[in-house]
Design a protein around this motif. Structure first.
Motif, PDB file in Angstrom:
ATOM      1  N   UNK A 130      -2.949   2.732 -37.876  1.00 10.95           N
ATOM      2  CA  UNK A 130      -2.730   1.934 -36.666  1.00 10.95           C
ATOM      3  C   UNK A 130      -3.743   2.250 -35.572  1.00 10.95           C
ATOM      4  N   UNK A 131      -4.453   3.372 -35.702  1.00  9.64           N
ATOM      5  CA  UNK A 131      -5.408   3.770 -34.665  1.00  9.64           C
ATOM      6  C   UNK A 131      -6.504   2.736 -34.437  1.00  9.64           C
ATOM      7  N   UNK A 132      -6.716   1.856 -35.414  1.00  9.11           N
ATOM      8  CA  UNK A 132      -7.763   0.844 -35.239  1.00  9.11           C
ATOM      9  C   UNK A 132      -7.342  -0.262 -34.273  1.00  9.11           C
ATOM     10  N   UNK A 133      -6.035  -0.414 -34.030  1.00 10.21           N
ATOM     11  CA  UNK A 133      -5.531  -1.606 -33.334  1.00 10.21           C
ATOM     12  C   UNK A 133      -6.059  -1.778 -31.909  1.00 10.21           C
ATOM     13  N   UNK A 134      -6.152  -0.712 -31.090  1.00 11.74           N
ATOM     14  CA  UNK A 134      -6.736  -0.922 -29.755  1.00 11.74           C
ATOM     15  C   UNK A 134      -8.165  -1.455 -29.808  1.00 11.74           C
ATOM     16  N   UNK A 135      -8.920  -0.985 -30.778  1.00 11.43           N
ATOM     17  CA  UNK A 135     -10.315  -1.419 -30.898  1.00 11.43           C
ATOM     18  C   UNK A 135     -10.394  -2.829 -31.491  1.00 11.43           C
ATOM     19  N   UNK A 136      -9.427  -3.173 -32.332  1.00 17.19           N
ATOM     20  CA  UNK A 136      -9.324  -4.544 -32.837  1.00 17.19           C
ATOM     21  C   UNK A 136      -9.115  -5.510 -31.674  1.00 17.19           C
TER      22      UNK A 136
ATOM     23  N   UNK B 250      -6.081 -10.034 -42.641  1.00 17.42           N
ATOM     24  CA  UNK B 250      -7.267  -9.186 -42.508  1.00 17.42           C
ATOM     25  C   UNK B 250      -6.938  -7.894 -41.787  1.00 17.42           C
ATOM     26  N   UNK B 251      -6.364  -7.997 -40.590  1.00 13.14           N
ATOM     27  CA  UNK B 251      -6.156  -6.802 -39.785  1.00 13.14           C
ATOM     28  C   UNK B 251      -4.935  -6.015 -40.242  1.00 13.14           C
TER      29      UNK B 251
ATOM     30  N   UNK C 231      -9.933  -5.015 -28.483  1.00 21.43           N
ATOM     31  CA  UNK C 231     -11.152  -5.070 -27.666  1.00 21.43           C
ATOM     32  C   UNK C 231     -12.176  -6.003 -28.296  1.00 21.43           C
ATOM     33  N   UNK C 232     -12.427  -5.840 -29.595  1.00 21.54           N
ATOM     34  CA  UNK C 232     -13.455  -6.657 -30.242  1.00 21.54           C
ATOM     35  C   UNK C 232     -13.075  -8.127 -30.269  1.00 21.54           C
ATOM     36  N   UNK C 233     -11.783  -8.420 -30.460  1.00 19.31           N
ATOM     37  CA  UNK C 233     -11.360  -9.824 -30.507  1.00 19.31           C
ATOM     38  C   UNK C 233     -11.540 -10.493 -29.151  1.00 19.31           C
ATOM     39  N   UNK C 234     -11.081  -9.815 -28.086  1.00 18.10           N
ATOM     40  CA  UNK C 234     -11.197 -10.384 -26.735  1.00 18.10           C
ATOM     41  C   UNK C 234     -12.652 -10.577 -26.347  1.00 18.10           C
ATOM     42  N   UNK C 235     -13.472  -9.570 -26.622  1.00 14.21           N
ATOM     43  CA  UNK C 235     -14.886  -9.697 -26.287  1.00 14.21           C
ATOM     44  C   UNK C 235     -15.547 -10.790 -27.126  1.00 14.21           C
ATOM     45  N   UNK C 236     -15.176 -10.862 -28.400  1.00 10.62           N
ATOM     46  CA  UNK C 236     -15.768 -11.867 -29.280  1.00 10.62           C
ATOM     47  C   UNK C 236     -15.492 -13.280 -28.823  1.00 10.62           C
ATOM     48  N   UNK C 237     -14.213 -13.596 -28.554  1.00 10.63           N
ATOM     49  CA  UNK C 237     -13.950 -14.983 -28.154  1.00 10.63           C
ATOM     50  C   UNK C 237     -14.373 -15.258 -26.719  1.00 10.63           C
ATOM     51  N   UNK C 238     -14.497 -14.190 -25.897  1.00  6.98           N
ATOM     52  CA  UNK C 238     -15.012 -14.428 -24.540  1.00  6.98           C
ATOM     53  C   UNK C 238     -16.488 -14.809 -24.572  1.00  6.98           C
ATOM     54  N   UNK C 239     -17.231 -14.295 -25.560  1.00  6.57           N
ATOM     55  CA  UNK C 239     -18.627 -14.723 -25.716  1.00  6.57           C
ATOM     56  C   UNK C 239     -18.695 -16.207 -26.039  1.00  6.57           C
TER      57      UNK C 239
ATOM     58  N   UNK D 167     -15.575  13.336 -35.447  1.00  8.65           N
ATOM     59  CA  UNK D 167     -15.617  11.870 -35.429  1.00  8.65           C
ATOM     60  C   UNK D 167     -16.321  11.339 -34.195  1.00  8.65           C
ATOM     61  N   UNK D 168     -16.272  10.030 -34.012  1.00  8.63           N
ATOM     62  CA  UNK D 168     -16.892   9.411 -32.838  1.00  8.63           C
ATOM     63  C   UNK D 168     -16.097   9.723 -31.581  1.00  8.63           C
ATOM     64  N   UNK D 169     -16.799   9.850 -30.474  1.00  3.86           N
ATOM     65  CA  UNK D 169     -16.145   9.987 -29.181  1.00  3.86           C
ATOM     66  C   UNK D 169     -15.608   8.647 -28.713  1.00  3.86           C
ATOM     67  N   UNK D 170     -14.790   8.662 -27.675  1.00  5.59           N
ATOM     68  CA  UNK D 170     -14.162   7.435 -27.192  1.00  5.59           C
ATOM     69  C   UNK D 170     -15.191   6.397 -26.762  1.00  5.59           C
ATOM     70  N   UNK D 171     -16.227   6.822 -26.033  1.00  8.58           N
ATOM     71  CA  UNK D 171     -17.254   5.874 -25.574  1.00  8.58           C
ATOM     72  C   UNK D 171     -17.961   5.219 -26.755  1.00  8.58           C
ATOM     73  N   UNK D 172     -18.218   5.993 -27.800  1.00  2.54           N
ATOM     74  CA  UNK D 172     -18.871   5.444 -28.991  1.00  2.54           C
ATOM     75  C   UNK D 172     -17.950   4.461 -29.697  1.00  2.54           C
ATOM     76  N   UNK D 173     -16.655   4.781 -29.767  1.00  2.00           N
ATOM     77  CA  UNK D 173     -15.707   3.882 -30.411  1.00  2.00           C
ATOM     78  C   UNK D 173     -15.596   2.556 -29.652  1.00  2.00           C
TER      79      UNK D 173
END
Length: 413
Positions: free
Chosen positions: A272-278, A262-263, A280-288, A137-143
């Motif tokens: 549940x493994x998706x939740x940390x990345x969820x 949705x989530x 990250x994407x939410x915080x980065x998205x609304x910070x933009x 699978x993807x490595x941590x940096x890629x995820x």
């Protein structure tokens, strides 16, 4: 601060929207993850076929395609292609407004956005990506890179929701909420339309940045201030309707419910493994979004009239930019001065005004600048002062720095 590139007297009989077909490029952000996957697969294949191992080593960089687009490609394209310079003639406004092609361009963003979310969840959890030339699978940096890319799509999606949420058509308002579900920012639908547009360029608006306020101070003030304002606005509306604040018609609650559905569905399907990345994407998205909020009204202030009320918002109360490439990707959001003067006007009819204060570059470049307060202030403070002919008393100043700023730039009333 004039913008000399605007064509003030377009020939109505000859005028054509030169960006008409370019608006479809707005679909690059919601399809960027698919593009990234293709590039990763191609480079990994080439690494084996050509015996160029280094290609396989660097191929994971494409999972960061979102930040690459925002901080790298768009600023370069803005510099290369420069300002737009084309305003639609007044006589064609109604025709442009009624041309449904333009709204379909925004509608199309949403299904690709949802498909990208599903694809990202698969990539975050897949253990066999051999079809991409990846062992396991993807490595941590890629995820994490993928999370930032999905967040970039979500942040730009908030702008799509912004365009749809201003409209009177019920379908477009619901599509706006659906688009916001990815970033858990559904309350933006309420606060932006009924809060920000009422209080813009005043000290009372949490989404209007102040002279001397750095982005990192503004970010929590805007995030939590906008959330508080949205809840209060909906609570007041529910009270007027004689309903409980927790009634399903509360638009803050039903918008948040879309995020939970949705989530919750994605976690049920992929784990549940998706939740940390969820997160990250939410915080980065609304910070933009909040970074864009920061640069759109920095230091600008609506004055009060003789009755103690703020004057009507005009193009002079928003920072404008007319760089064509970011204009296309953000549906003319950079023509922010006209947007605040005419909030329900569709993006294709927004104009750039000479009398509006202009940013030195496109939003994509200015976002990066905002992250570095000393550089931001070196570039922007002098522009704020020039806009008000050096009169600091007309500026929206950060209260905690008022004494120091007034001592530096002049005497307050």
């Amino acid at each position: 601060m004039a913008n000399p590139t605007i064509d003030h007297t377009p020939d109505v009989t000859q005028w054509r929207d030169k960006k008409r077909h370019l608006w479809m490029l707005g679909l690059i952000p919601p399809t960027a993850v698919f593009i990234a996957a293709g590039l990763v697969a191609l480079m990994n294949w080439a690494a084996g076929a050509l015996d160029w191992a280094w290609l396989g080593t660097v191929s994971p960089i494409w999972w960061w395609i979102g930040p690459i687009l925002i901080y790298g490609l768009l600023p370069i394209l803005d510099i290369f292609f420069g300002p737009d310079g084309q305003n639609p003639p007044e006589e064609l406004m109604e025709q442009l407004e009624n041309d449904k092609y333009y709204r379909y361009c925004t509608y199309a963003y949403i299904p690709f956005q949802m498909l990208s979310v599903v694809f990202a969840c698969y990539l975050w959890t897949a253990n066999d990506l051999s079809w991409l030339g990846i062992d396991g699978g993807l490595g941590l940096a890629s995820k994490i890179g993928l999370a930032f890319s999905i967040g970039a799509m979500g942040g730009i999606g908030i702008n799509t929701a912004h365009e749809l949420g201003h409209k009177k058509v019920s379908l477009e308002r619901w599509l706006s909420k659906i688009t916001l579900a990815q970033t858990f920012y559904g309350h933006f639908y309420i606060e932006h339309n009924r809060g920000h547009h009422v209080r813009v360029a005043t000290p009372e608006d949490p989404a209007s940045s102040r002279f001397g306020e750095n982005f990192w101070t503004f970010l929590p003030r805007s995030v939590f201030g906008s959330l508080k304002s949205a809840w209060e606005l909906e609570a007041a509306r529910m009270k007027r309707l004689d309903r409980s604040v927790f009634h399903p018609s509360n638009d803050v609650l039903n918008a948040w419910a879309m995020s939970i559905v949705l989530w919750g569905a994605m976690a049920a399907i992929f784990g549940w493994q998706i939740l940390p990345f969820v997160a990250i994407q939410a915080i980065y998205g609304f910070s933009l979004l909040e970074t864009v909020n920061y640069l759109e009204h920095y230091g600008l202030l609506r004055q009060k009239n003789d009755r103690g009320r703020y004057v009507r918002c005009t193009p002079q109360h928003s920072w404008n930019s007319d760089h064509i490439c970011t204009n296309i990707f953000l549906y003319h959001l950079q023509r922010h001065s006209d947007h605040h003067a005419n909030p329900t006007r569709r993006y294709q009819t927004l104009r750039s005004f000479d009398e509006a204060p202009n940013l030195p570059s496109g939003y994509a470049s200015m976002i990066t600048l905002a992250y570095f307060p000393p550089i931001w202030r070196a570039v922007m403070d002098k522009r704020v002062l020039a806009h008000y002919d050096g009169d600091i008393t007309q500026v929206n100043v950060q209260p905690s720095k008022r004494a120091k700023i007034v001592a530096q730039y002049g005497q307050a009333n």
